[in-house]
Structure formats: structure tokens, C-alpha cells
Design a protein around this motif. Structure first.
Motif, mmCIF file in Angstrom:
data_model
loop_
_atom_site.group_PDB
_atom_site.id
_atom_site.type_symbol
_atom_site.label_atom_id
_atom_site.label_comp_id
_atom_site.label_asym_id
_atom_site.label_seq_id
_atom_site.Cartn_x
_atom_site.Cartn_y
_atom_site.Cartn_z
ATOM 1 N N GLY A 174 6.669 6.739 36.905
ATOM 2 C CA GLY A 174 5.613 5.428 37.433
ATOM 3 C C GLY A 174 3.991 5.775 38.184
ATOM 4 O O GLY A 174 3.765 5.294 38.645
ATOM 5 N N ARG A 175 4.282 7.573 38.886
ATOM 6 C CA ARG A 175 4.158 8.233 39.998
ATOM 7 C C ARG A 175 2.265 8.998 38.890
ATOM 8 O O ARG A 175 2.759 9.807 37.821
ATOM 9 C CB ARG A 175 4.275 9.508 40.375
ATOM 10 N N VAL A 176 1.612 8.852 39.652
ATOM 11 C CA VAL A 176 0.210 10.392 38.925
ATOM 12 C C VAL A 176 0.289 11.853 38.875
ATOM 13 O O VAL A 176 1.239 11.728 40.047
ATOM 14 C CB VAL A 176 -0.865 9.855 39.781
ATOM 15 N N ARG A 177 0.691 12.049 37.863
ATOM 16 C CA ARG A 177 1.229 13.103 37.866
ATOM 17 C C ARG A 177 -0.325 14.458 37.417
ATOM 18 O O ARG A 177 0.029 15.219 38.426
ATOM 19 C CB ARG A 177 1.893 14.089 36.633
ATOM 20 N N LEU A 178 -1.382 13.648 37.217
ATOM 21 C CA LEU A 178 -2.773 14.470 36.669
ATOM 22 C C LEU A 178 -3.333 14.012 36.195
ATOM 23 O O LEU A 178 -3.344 12.156 36.212
ATOM 24 C CB LEU A 178 -1.761 15.318 35.037
ATOM 25 N N HIS A 179 -4.456 14.253 36.447
ATOM 26 C CA HIS A 179 -6.015 13.034 36.882
ATOM 27 C C HIS A 179 -7.590 14.348 36.814
ATOM 28 O O HIS A 179 -7.090 14.920 37.010
ATOM 29 C CB HIS A 179 -5.845 12.068 37.950
ATOM 30 N N ASN A 180 -8.091 13.139 36.538
ATOM 31 C CA ASN A 180 -9.797 14.527 36.395
ATOM 32 C C ASN A 180 -11.067 13.741 37.304
ATOM 33 O O ASN A 180 -10.403 12.359 37.464
ATOM 34 C CB ASN A 180 -9.684 14.612 34.871
ATOM 35 N N PRO A 181 -11.760 14.573 37.645
ATOM 36 C CA PRO A 181 -12.624 13.626 38.873
ATOM 37 C C PRO A 181 -13.407 12.478 37.677
ATOM 38 O O PRO A 181 -13.359 11.142 39.330
ATOM 39 C CB PRO A 181 -13.285 14.302 38.203
ATOM 40 N N ALA A 182 -13.353 12.185 36.876
ATOM 41 C CA ALA A 182 -14.028 11.344 35.978
ATOM 42 C C ALA A 182 -13.246 10.188 36.705
ATOM 43 O O ALA A 182 -13.635 8.875 36.778
ATOM 44 C CB ALA A 182 -14.010 11.152 34.545
ATOM 45 N N PHE A 183 -11.476 9.646 36.692
ATOM 46 C CA PHE A 183 -10.959 8.928 36.719
ATOM 47 C C PHE A 183 -11.028 8.214 37.773
ATOM 48 O O PHE A 183 -11.544 6.880 38.763
ATOM 49 C CB PHE A 183 -9.438 9.393 36.738
ATOM 50 N N GLN A 184 -10.990 9.732 39.310
ATOM 51 C CA GLN A 184 -11.486 9.376 41.048
ATOM 52 C C GLN A 184 -12.712 8.532 40.983
ATOM 53 O O GLN A 184 -12.650 7.325 41.541
ATOM 54 C CB GLN A 184 -11.881 10.052 41.473
ATOM 55 N N ARG A 185 -13.796 8.714 40.496
ATOM 56 C CA ARG A 185 -14.970 8.166 40.640
ATOM 57 C C ARG A 185 -15.371 6.670 40.114
ATOM 58 O O ARG A 185 -15.930 6.232 40.248
ATOM 59 C CB ARG A 185 -16.176 8.999 39.787
ATOM 60 N N MET A 186 -14.130 6.754 38.798
ATOM 61 C CA MET A 186 -14.838 5.491 38.105
ATOM 62 C C MET A 186 -13.537 4.193 38.988
ATOM 63 O O MET A 186 -14.851 3.201 38.890
ATOM 64 C CB MET A 186 -14.158 5.603 36.700
ATOM 65 N N TRP A 187 -13.430 4.529 39.690
ATOM 66 C CA TRP A 187 -12.353 3.539 40.143
ATOM 67 C C TRP A 187 -12.668 3.519 42.239
ATOM 68 O O TRP A 187 -11.520 3.064 42.507
ATOM 69 C CB TRP A 187 -10.648 3.549 39.673
ATOM 70 N N LYS A 188 -13.937 4.555 41.757
ATOM 71 C CA LYS A 188 -13.802 5.059 43.147
ATOM 72 C C LYS A 188 -12.481 4.511 44.052
ATOM 73 O O LYS A 188 -12.304 4.214 45.752
ATOM 74 C CB LYS A 188 -14.562 3.238 43.759
ATOM 75 N N LEU A 189 -11.918 5.825 43.679
ATOM 76 C CA LEU A 189 -10.978 6.403 44.696
ATOM 77 C C LEU A 189 -10.776 7.542 45.617
ATOM 78 O O LEU A 189 -11.368 8.640 45.104
ATOM 79 C CB LEU A 189 -9.005 6.643 43.731
ATOM 80 N N SER A 190 -10.289 7.727 46.820
ATOM 81 C CA SER A 190 -10.279 8.860 47.826
ATOM 82 C C SER A 190 -9.504 10.126 46.340
ATOM 83 O O SER A 190 -7.864 9.841 45.864
ATOM 84 C CB SER A 190 -10.162 9.254 48.545
ATOM 85 N N ALA A 191 -9.456 11.652 46.923
ATOM 86 C CA ALA A 191 -8.876 12.555 46.591
ATOM 87 C C ALA A 191 -7.341 12.852 46.464
ATOM 88 O O ALA A 191 -5.927 13.487 46.590
ATOM 89 C CB ALA A 191 -9.802 13.347 46.386
#
Length: 852
Positions: free
Chosen positions: A500-517
Motif C-alpha cells: 500500500g505504499r507509493v513505489r513510483l510516481h511522476n511529476p504530474a501526480f505531484q503537481r495535480m495533488w499539490k504534494l511535496s517531493a
């Protein structure tokens, strides 16, 4: 003085109790004090007579006093007499002791001299005497302690300091029993220095006495002999215990070959009660020929050794029999080799199986023994280096194989080949496997593993990893491409692991939900990600669905949802389970698409409403036109009737035009009204038995004039006894007429049109074939729409309603219609009517809608 003497002194009167007691006490004393006792008793004679006289005087005076006064007086007089007597006895005892004292001193000196003589005699022998009083733990040590130990005499009792541990423990236990229970003992000991001693323990006069005496000469020889005897007995007992514990049968024979000894394993093997029973009954383990051979070897003074079968407990076993001659007979042992033989056979089969398995491996295997000679190779090894089987069968050395491979340029290029080979040979002295990578001149890469064998030598494993390395390179490149692709995708992508943990993500996911790297790089759980995202969208149902899709174990299915955020963004969410248990989650911004779609839907709804108004207008106009058209047709027929007057040729021609046009217009209006009726759901079928052949001919009559005009040929094909089936005859004839009308309209001059019918098990199939231009594939789905018409380069002009009516009437009968057409080769229309059906009361027509 005896008791009778005392009675003479007292006369016939009763002797006092104190005198009797004194007399008995004197008798019980030792004889050494007898002189003193006699003297004391002799001196007591006179006082005893005076006491008797005093007693008589007291008796006479008893009458003058009462009883209490007499008792008091008597006690006082007795005490006075006792004091006088005691003083007299003490004075006389001192006088007699002074007279006998010189004799006592002489006796004491004589005894001391005798003690000194015995002590010198005791010290003349090398020995140590240790005594313990009954109530005292302190020992008294006498003698020459240097016999036992040098230095402090008290170290004599530290037995472990001058004896072996076993001997020290034995004498310690013996001394403890002597002091505690008075149990004597005699034993021989040997000190750590090799000096023999005799240890004797006895209880004498209430004392425990331990004597340690050095023995020499004959006594020493006797002690040594006894020691060796004890050792031999111990060795014999040890050997007996060892033989008894052996699982192998052991026996001994005398000079005549009779059995004199057997162990328990021998007794079990011959099924005897115990070894004694086996010896008494002379039960033999081996058969007669084996015993004869053993006796012959024993007579020759040779050991008999042979592997023989024997029956043990009803089971056949294999033994290695050894029967060796001795001074007075022979001794033998039978070692069970059944399991060893079985294991040897199993091992041979296993080795053979392993060889066959290794021969099937794609990995090359070569085994060299401790002499560095090739003892095994598989097919993969020979094929890998293209070696000759005959050469390998000669068991070449490791060096010869490497030299051959080097000559064939199948080894890595080395600057110093000799040093490289010596480094490779270090594997023969290693205990752990070593791994090498060989890059061959032909471009191949081999992974070589050298594994030391337990029995010596090494095993080479050659694995061609060329393709694997190439796949790794491609995989790395693919991963990089994939990473770059994900990073530049407009869609937001995140991969959640099975935990259930994040293993991979792209910058669009970070920008869309306004999450910090930083937060995403910490691999947060889906719970944390959804909690952070609720600031933009607080629909718990969506997030709960997402959490269930990511953390589900069973029933993992793709999930989709549309998210409308507070800021107006519309996002399509989709999950996809991955084979490794992870879940791919995508978020696509569809805000623009949704806005366009909503605008198109609004426009389409307006177009549909307008089309409905148009159809309603056509229905209404058609109905309203039918009445005046009927009047026109009626009056035209009246004008053509000769009863109303003659017409010239020109009038007849014009009247024909009017009739033809009004009939065509009436047919169009009727078709529109039929479609309107079907669209309203009011169309019903009048089912009856329809003669198939007659219906086909009736439909053909409607197009005869056009056939003649266009010089066309109509072929009607059906089986002679095709019979009839249940249908609405009028609608069926209308279907066939419309199909024939289309076929005639699109057929070129001089062509043929075919109408055929075929009766099948559950349906009747009508087929209309023309040789016209055909229908393009993109137009097949449109031919059944209202007012859809295309001349395809012919002179045919239609209203575009015929095929719509055909499909509606066929579907009302529960049938199907299919079009097969090839451009330039004509068209085939197939209508299938079921033999039995429940008539459909309603059939929706194909209405041409405006595309959104």
C-alpha cells in the motif's frame, strides 16, 4: 570389702542404703583403686560401731521427744556423723597417697620409655600415620611425610596433590567411610612420582587411623604385579563391555573350533536367548562351507576374510567376516554390509541419474579430480567449446584443456596467460566457490564458477550469459525510457506496492495533488496520500474505493471513477492491478473534454428535438396530403373513363402523367405513414399461412414494366414443394417488392436479377441478388436510415424509405436482414423469417440522427 563383710560390721541390723550404694560403687571401680577402697573401708569400721551405739542411745531417748523432734534430731546427728566420717576418710587418703606416690612415678617413667621405644620402632619404617579422634576433625600426623609429599605435612591429606585423580577419589571415599562408619580398608596406590604405597585404614580405641607405608623389594614387586593384574582385569572388562556394545556379531573359538565366547549381537543374530545360550548350544552364524573355509585358514595360521551372506532373524544379510587365529584358538567378527551395499547401489544409481541430469543442462559442467584430470563433462560443455568427444574421453588434464581452448581462441585474451592460469588453479586450494567472467574473442560472455569438491578437485560451471547481459542492457534502457516517458506524461501516474505504499510516481501526480517531493520520496501509505488529497476533494467514497483497490488481496479488479474537485478540475481516475501485487493508479485531467462533451450533449439534445419536430411535421403533412391526393387520383380515373366523353391523344398522354405521378406520390405517403405507425408502436401483423411461391410472383408483377423498360431478366428460384409459412402476406409482399425495386433500379441494362427462397429447419430465407455497382463498406450501416439514398452512378432515384421499411417489417416478424456487397460486383440482400414466431407488435424504425 564385700557386702557380707559389711553385714558382719552391722550385725543383724539392716545395712543402710548409702553404705550398700557405696559398696557397689567401689566394686565397680577398676582394680587399680582397690587398695584405696579397702583402706577407706577399713578405717570406716570404728565410726560405723560408734554410730551404732549412738543409734541405740537415740532409740532409748525416743520416748522423751515427739516424732517431729526425733526426726529433726536424727537428721542433725546423721549430718554430723557424715561430716566426721568424710574428714577422717580424707585425712587417711592423703596419708596413704603419700606412702604410694614413689611407685606411681616409677610406673610412669617405665611407660614413657616403652612409648619412646615403640616410636623409634615406628619411625624406622618409611610410613605416615594419620589419626582422628572420634569427636575431633583435627588430624594428628606422625611419621616421615616426605614418603608421600614434600613440604607441609598437612598436604598428606590433599590426595589430589600426589595421586592421580581416580586414585585420589578412591582413597578420599575410603577415608570418609572409615571416619563415618568405622569401615576399614587396604589398597595399593602409586604416587604421581611413581612410588608404590600401601594404604591401610582401621578404627582403633575410638580413633580412625590411616597408615600410608612405602613398599619396596618383593613387596614392591607384588604391588606392581597386583597393579598390572588390576589393569589387565580392567582392560578385559573394558574390552568385554566394548564387544557387548558392538552392533556386529563377535565370537571366539578354542583350539578345537568350539564356540567359547559370543556377544549380544551374535546372540540376536542366531536368535538365542543370550550369549551364554548361544555358546552352550553352539549356534553358528555362518553356513557349513564358510565354517570349513575358516577352519582351513585357521589351521594354516592365516586370517579368514570374506564377504558372505547369512540369515539373520529371517532376513538375508551381507557380512564382511574376519576370523583371525590366536594362541589358543581364534576370534572373529561379522560386519553387516547390507546397508553399505544398498547405499553403494543407490549411490551408483544416483550418480548415474545425476550424470544424466547434468547432461541435459544448458550449463556446461566439467569435473576434474584431485590429479586435475577430467573425469566428467556434459554435452553442454562439449558444445559450448566445440571440443572433440574422443579427446575428452582420454581424461585430459585441466592444463591440456585450457591450452586447447587457448589455441582455438575460446579463452579471454590475457597478457600473461601463465599467471592467469595459475590464478585460476587457486580454486584447487580454495574452500569456497569462485566466480569469473570470461569475455571471449567471438563476442560471447561466459560466467564461470569454480567449486571445490569435498574429495578434492574442482567442478567448473560454464554459463553463457551473453543474452542475459544483452537483456539486462535492454532492460536498463527500457527502464530509462519508461522513466522518461512517465516523467513527461500529462497524466498523473502513481504505482502503489502490495504493502500500500507509493513505489513510483511522476511529476504530474505531484503537481495535480499539490504534494511535496520529499513526502512522496518517503514512500507514504495510501492512507496518508488520500488524507493529503482530501483538501482538494473530500468525497470519502472515492478515496475509500481507491484504498480498497490498492490494498485488496483477493478479487483485485480495475476500478474507475470521476473526480470533480473544488477548484473545478474534472479528473478521471483508473486503477489497474499489476502481476506483482502492485496497483497502477492514473489521474487524467478531462476538464476540457467534459466541458466540450457537455456542450455537444446540449447541442445534440437540441438537434434530436428538432429532428423529432421534423418527423412529426412530415407525419402530419403526409396525412394531410393523402386526402387531396386521393381526390386527384379519383378524378383522374373518372376523366379517363370513356363514359364521361372521349379524349384526344394529347389529353390521354397528360392524364397518364397525372396518374403515374399521383400513384408514386401515394406510395411515398403510404410508406411515410407506415413508418410513422411503426414509430408510434401501433403497427400489428395480420398473420396467416402465406404461399411462398405465389407471394414471390405477386411481388414480381409490380416490377414487370420496369424490367421490360430496362431490358432486365428476373429469375425466381424456389423448390417445387417449398410450401407456406406463417406471416403477414401484405407486409411480406411489400418487403419483396421493395427489395426487387432497389435491385432493378441499380442493375445495368441487360443484367439479371435473382429472387430465391429456401426453406430451412426453422426459417425461410429470401435472397435478392443484383449485378449493380455494389455498396461501399462505409455506406452499409446507413442504407437502412430514413431518406438515405445514393444512386452509385445509376439512374435510380428513390425516396430512401424502402430499405427502412424492409428492416422494420422483417424485425416485426422476428427475423433478420443482412447485406453482402462488393463494389463493382453487385449486392445480395438476405432476409430470414422464422417459421414460428410471436409477432412483434412494435418495431422501431431506423431514424437518421444528427451526429454529436
Amino acid at each position: 570389702m564385700t557386702q557380707s563383710t559389711l553385714r558382719i560390721l552391722w550385725g543383724n541390723s539392716e545395712m543402710p542404703e548409702t553404705i550398700r550404694t557405696s559398696n557397689e560403687g567401689l566394686r565397680s571401680r577398676p582394680r587399680r583403686g582397690g587398695v584405696l577402697s579397702a583402706a577407706v573401708l577399713a578405717n570406716l569400721c570404728v565410726p560405723f560401731s560408734a554410730a551404732e551405739a549412738g543409734a541405740e542411745a537415740l532409740t532409748r531417748a525416743a520416748g522423751l521427744f515427739d516424732r517431729q523432734e526425733i526426726v529433726t534430731l536424727t537428721l542433725f546427728a546423721g549430718a554430723a556423723c557424715f561430716a566426721v566420717v568424710a574428714a577422717v576418710v580424707m585425712i587417711r587418703s592423703r596419708r596413704n597417697a603419700g606412702r604410694h606416690d614413689p611407685g606411681t612415678r616409677d610406673d610412669t617413667l617405665a611407660l614413657q620409655a616403652e612409648v619412646d621405644r615403640f616410636k623409634q620402632l615406628f619411625l624406622s619404617d618409611p610410613q605416615v600415620l594419620v589419626t582422628w579422634a572420634a569427636a575431633d576433625d583435627r588430624p594428628e600426623i606422625l611419621g616421615d611425610t616426605s614418603v608421600v609429599v614434600a613440604g607441609n605435612p598437612e598436604r598428606v591429606l590433599a590426595f589430589g596433590a600426589w595421586l592421580e585423580p581416580a586414585a585420589a577419589q578412591s582413597i578420599e571415599q575410603a577415608v570418609t567411610s572409615l571416619r563415618g562408619e568405622g569401615r576399614g580398608f587396604i589398597m595399593t596406590l602409586t604416587t604421581s612420582a611413581g612410588r608404590p604405597l600401601e594404604a591401610t585404614g582401621r578404627a582403633v580405641g575410638g580413633r580412625a587411623v590411616l597408615r600410608l607405608r612405602d613398599v619396596s623389594g618383593i613387596e614392591r614387586d607384588l604391588v606392581d604385579l597386583a597393579t598390572r593384574h588390576d589393569r589387565l582385569n580392567a582392560d578385559i572388562e573394558t574390552m568385554k563391555a566394548l564387544l557387548e556394545s558392538l552392533p556386529a556379531p563377535v565370537w571366539a573359538r578354542d583350539g578345537s573350533g568350539h564356540l567359547v565366547f559370543a556377544n549380544s549381537a551374535y546372540a540376536r543374530a542366531v536368535e538365542a536367548v543370550d550369549p551364554t545360550d548361544a555358546v552352550a548350544r553352539e549356534l553358528e552364524l555362518l553356513d557349513r562351507p564358510a565354517l570349513t573355509d575358516a577352519a582351513r585358514a585357521r589351521a594354516a595360521g592365516e586370517a579368514f576374510t570374506k564377504r558372505l551372506p547369512a540369515i539373520v532373524a529371517g532376513e538375508r544379510r551381507i557380512f564382511d567376516v574376519i576370523d583371525a587365529p590366536s594362541g589358543g584358538g581364534s576370534a572373529g567378527i561379522a560386519i553387516d554390509r547390507t546397508e553399505a551395499e544398498t547405499m553403494r547401489s543407490e549411490l551408483a544409481r544416483m550418480i548415474d541419474a545425476h550424470r544424466r541430469v547434468l547432461d541435459q543442462l544448458a550449463t556446461g559442467v566439467a569435473i576434474f579430480n584431485v590429479d586435475r584430470k577430467l573425469i566428467f563433462y556434459n554435452t553442454a560443455f562439449r558444445s559450448l567449446f566445440d571440443l572433440d568427444a574422443g579427446t575428452l574421453e582420454q581424461n585430459p588434464t585441466d592444463s591440456a584443456v585450457l591450452d586447447r581452448l587457448r589455441a582455438d581462441r575460446k579463452l579471454p585474451e590475457q597478457q600473461d596467460f601463465r599467471q592467469w592460469k595459475q590464478q585460476l588453479y587457486e580454486a584447487y586450494r580454495m574452500v569456497e566457490p569462485q566466480e569469473h567472467m570470461w569475455h571471449l574473442p567471438d563476442g560471447r560472455t561466459l560466467r564461470v564458477v569454480t567449486t571445490p569438491n569435498p574429495e578434492g578437485g574442482i567442478t567448473y560451471l560454464y554459463d553463457d550469459v551473453t543474452e542475459r547481459l544483452d537483456m539486462h542492457r535492454r532492460y536498463d534502457a527500457l527502464i530509462k525510457v519508461q522513466s522518461e516517458t512517465l516523467d513527461h506524461l500529462a497524466e498523473a501516474v502513481a504505482v502503489f506496492g502490495s504493502d500500500g505504499r507509493v513505489r513510483l510516481h511522476n511529476p504530474a501526480f505531484q503537481r495535480m495533488w499539490k504534494l511535496s517531493a520529499e513526502a512522496l520520496d518517503a514512500h507514504p501509505h495510501i492512507e496518508a496520500v488520500t488524507a493529503w488529497s482530501q483538501a482538494l476533494h473530500d468525497d470519502n467514497i472515492v478515496w475509500r474505493t481507491l484504498r480498497a483497490a490498492v490494498t485488496a488481496i483477493d478479487g483485485r479488479e480495475p476500478v474507475g471513477a470521476r473526480i470533480e474537485r473544488r477548484d473545478g478540475m474534472v479528473i478521471d481516475m483508473a486503477t489497474m492491478p499489476l502481476p506483482d501485487g502492485a496497483t497502477l493508479v492514473t489521474f487524467q485531467d478531462v476538464s476540457d473534454t467534459v466541458n466540450v462533451e457537455r456542450a455537444l450533449l446540449d447541442r445534440n439534445e437540441a438537434l434530436v428535438a428538432a429532428d423529432g419536430i421534423k418527423i412529426e411535421f412530415v407525419h402530419h403533412v403526409s396525412y394531410e396530403l393523402r386526402s387531396p391526393l386521393t381526390n386527384i387520383i379519383g378524378f383522374a380515373n373518372l376523366l379517363g373513363d370513356p363514359a364521361f366523353g372521349p379524349l384526344n391523344a394529347k389529353q390521354h398522354e397528360y392524364l397518364g402523367y397525372i396518374t403515374t405521378s399521383t400513384n408514386a406520390l401515394l406510395a411515398i405517403i403510404n410508406n411515410i405513414l407506415d413508418l410513422a405507425t411503426i414509430d408510434a408502436g401501433a403497427m400489428t401483423l395480420n398473420l396467416s399461412d402465406v404461399d411462398i411461391r405465389k407471394c414471390m410472383e405477386a411481388a414480381a408483377e409490380g416490377v414487370l414494366d420496369r424490367l421490360v423498360k430496362n431490358n432486365l431478366r428476373l429469375e425466381i428460384l424456389s423448390a417445387p414443394g417449398i410450401g407456406s409459412f406463417s406471416a403477414d402476406e401484405r407486409r411480406l409482399r411489400q418487403v419483396l417488392f421493395n427489395l426487387l425495386s432497389n435491385a432493378v433500379g441499380f442493375s445495368p441494362q441487360g443484367a439479371a436479377v435473382t429472387l430465391s427462397a429456401e426453406r430451412q429447419d426453422e426459417a425461410v430465407v429470401f435472397t435478392v441478388i443484383d449485378r449493380g455497382p455494389g455498396i461501399p463498406p462505409e455506406a452499409k450501416d446507413k442504407v437502412f436510415d430514413w431518406f438515405e439514398t445514393d444512386s452509385q452512378g445509376s439512374e435510380h432515384r428513390g425516396t430512401g424509405l424502402g430499405l427502412s421499411l424492409v428492416r422494420s417489417f422483417v424485425e416485426l416478424h422476428g427475423g433478420t436482414i443482412e447485406i453482402e456487397s462488393t463494389v463493382g460486383a453487385g449486392t445480395k440482400v438476405i432476409c430470414v423469417f422464422p417459421l414460428t414466431h410471436a409477432a412483434e407488435p412494435v418495431a422501431k424504425p431506423a431514424i437518421k440522427q444528427s451526429a454529436a
